[in-house]
Design a protein around this motif. Structure first.
Motif, PDB file in Angstrom:
ATOM      1  N   GLN A  63       5.076  -4.018   5.557  1.00 44.66           N
ATOM      2  CA  GLN A  63       6.059  -3.035   5.903  1.00 44.66           C
ATOM      3  C   GLN A  63       6.466  -2.248   4.851  1.00 44.66           C
ATOM      4  O   GLN A  63       6.988  -1.059   5.135  1.00 44.66           O
TER       5      GLN A  63
ATOM      6  N   TYR B 206       3.276  -9.832   5.784  1.00 43.25           N
ATOM      7  CA  TYR B 206       4.179  -9.042   6.646  1.00 43.25           C
ATOM      8  C   TYR B 206       5.087  -8.016   5.700  1.00 43.25           C
ATOM      9  O   TYR B 206       4.972  -6.853   6.247  1.00 43.25           O
ATOM     10  N   ASP B 207       5.555  -8.545   4.642  1.00 40.77           N
ATOM     11  CA  ASP B 207       6.405  -7.848   3.933  1.00 40.77           C
ATOM     12  C   ASP B 207       5.437  -6.466   3.196  1.00 40.77           C
ATOM     13  O   ASP B 207       6.033  -5.475   3.044  1.00 40.77           O
TER      14      ASP B 207
ATOM     15  N   LYS C  61       3.439   2.143   4.984  1.00 40.61           N
ATOM     16  CA  LYS C  61       2.680   2.373   6.088  1.00 40.61           C
ATOM     17  C   LYS C  61       1.359   3.001   5.822  1.00 40.61           C
ATOM     18  O   LYS C  61       0.520   3.051   6.611  1.00 40.61           O
TER      19      LYS C  61
END
Length: 80
Positions: A32, A28-29, A35
């Motif tokens: 983020q 997830y990190d 992009k």
């Protein structure tokens, strides 16, 4: 000796749960963080999907052509 499976299964679930949590958090990190990479990955996946669909359609066409030729020439393709 009945407590050994309980302890080992509990330990295994705990370790795998913690590992999955940190793996999901790390992914997830990373998503983020940038992009643009995610947009590029989507484009690559979309292109790969198109190629896979094209390949499957070509394979289906080849199979139908082979089936038609077998039927047309009267070859016996029954399983023994």
């Amino acid at each position: 000796m009945d407590w050994i499976p309980i302890v080992f299964v509990t330990f295994k679930v705990l370790v795998l749960g913690i590992g999955m949590f940190f793996a999901i958090k790390w992914h997830y990190d990373q998503g983020q963080k940038d992009k643009d990479k995610q947009k590029q990955a989507r484009a690559v996946l979309r292109a790969a999907g198109k190629v896979a669909v094209l390949f499957l359609l070509a394979l289906l066409g080849l199979g139908l052509l082979a089936w038609f030729l077998v039927k047309k020439t009267g070859l016996d393709m029954s399983m023994p």
